[in-house]
Design a protein around this motif. Structure first.
Motif, PDB file in Angstrom:
ATOM      1  N   PRO A  41       7.883  11.454  -1.423  1.00  0.00           N
ATOM      2  CA  PRO A  41       9.312  11.155  -1.518  1.00  0.00           C
ATOM      3  C   PRO A  41      10.144  12.411  -1.733  1.00  0.00           C
ATOM      4  N   GLN A 218       6.603   8.280  -9.007  1.00  0.00           N
ATOM      5  CA  GLN A 218       5.599   7.759  -8.089  1.00  0.00           C
ATOM      6  C   GLN A 218       4.207   7.784  -8.724  1.00  0.00           C
ATOM      7  N   PRO A 223       4.322   3.535  -5.458  1.00  0.00           N
ATOM      8  CA  PRO A 223       5.247   3.872  -4.367  1.00  0.00           C
ATOM      9  C   PRO A 223       6.681   3.440  -4.689  1.00  0.00           C
ATOM     10  N   LEU A 224       7.626   4.300  -4.344  1.00  0.00           N
ATOM     11  CA  LEU A 224       9.026   4.047  -4.658  1.00  0.00           C
ATOM     12  C   LEU A 224       9.685   3.229  -3.561  1.00  0.00           C
TER      13      LEU A 224
END
Length: 265
Positions: A41, A218, A223-224
């Motif tokens: 990310p 994260q 997971p974002l």
């Protein structure tokens, strides 16, 4: 509210694994990323460079405003915060396209004088799918008044469930500027940062702090889907900082206990 400039820009770039590995190394991580892997990310900041000839730059090293970013008549630029929505993984080794538009531009008067707020919206597409939507909030302001009192930043929250200390130096700031093609002189030109913009040292990039918080979120939460952050007070290159998390709320604490950035995953 000023009408936002609806000029749309499109840029294509290949998600080069070597650049992502260089970012890992700069942040003290092992260079593990390979073609086909999901881009971590916020690593998309390493791509979609906008090279501008020297005579097209402002005094601060950024491209002169006008076009996508309207000229609001104020010289000092800061990345105040942003929001991200992660729709699908960006994959290394494949081409992607970023579509950008100025969503809002507004002039106000604050305690320190005139201010201008600009919001850019970026969409990143790969393989015909929308992978990421990002809103980037910029603030423009006047040059500092040497006789004006310094603003007092708020104290950082207590009660963190997890903490991690991070340190910065001029070399790291230079490397991050190079990897993101960010020419803003407050990050590498100490006389300019001190004498023109009134800072006590080189300024740690707000996005670099946000990058640390995203990787922490994260690692701790998985997971974002979304991430939002807001810069509160600048951190200098010679200052250690502490990354803090309590649930989905994250923040950066300066060495004197002040709040430098707050975020939510």
């Amino acid at each position: 509210m000023q009408n936002a400039d609806q000029t749309t820009t499109r840029q294509s770039d290949v998600m080069d694994p070597a650049r992502a590995q260089a970012m890992q190394v700069a942040m003290g991580l092992a260079p593990t990323l390979a073609p086909g892997d999901a881009l971590p990310p916020f690593f998309h900041q390493l791509y979609f460079w906008t090279p501008v000839a020297t005579d097209g730059l402002g005094r601060d090293g950024h491209p002169r405003v006008g076009g996508l970013i309207p000229d609001m008549g104020l010289p000092r630029r800061m990345w105040a915060g942003g929001r991200l929505a992660f729709h699908a993984a960006l994959r290394l080794g494949a081409e992607a396209e970023r579509v950008s538009v100025c969503e809002a531009a507004q002039a106000k008067t604050g305690r320190t004088g005139p201010l201008a707020f600009v919001t850019l919206r970026h969409e990143v597409w790969q393989g015909g799918a929308l992978c990421l939507t990002e809103w980037q909030d910029l603030v423009y302001r006047e040059d500092p008044d040497a006789n004006a009192p310094r603003p007092v930043p708020p104290d950082a929250a207590t009660g963190a469930e997890a903490e991690r200390e991070v340190r910065f130096d001029a070399t790291l700031l230079f490397r991050y500027s190079a990897l993101t093609f960010n020419g803003h002189r407050i990050h590498y030109d100490q006389p300019y940062a001190r004498d023109v913009e009134g800072y006590g040292g080189l300024v740690v990039h707000g996005p670099l702090l946000a990058q640390h918080l995203m990787l922490m979120a994260q690692a701790d939460l998985g997971p974002l889907r979304t991430f939002a952050f807001r810069a509160v007070s600048p951190l200098m290159h010679h200052e250690a900082a502490t990354l803090c998390r309590a649930g989905r709320k994250l923040w950066v604490r300066g060495p004197d206990g002040r709040l430098c950035m707050q975020a939510e995953a």
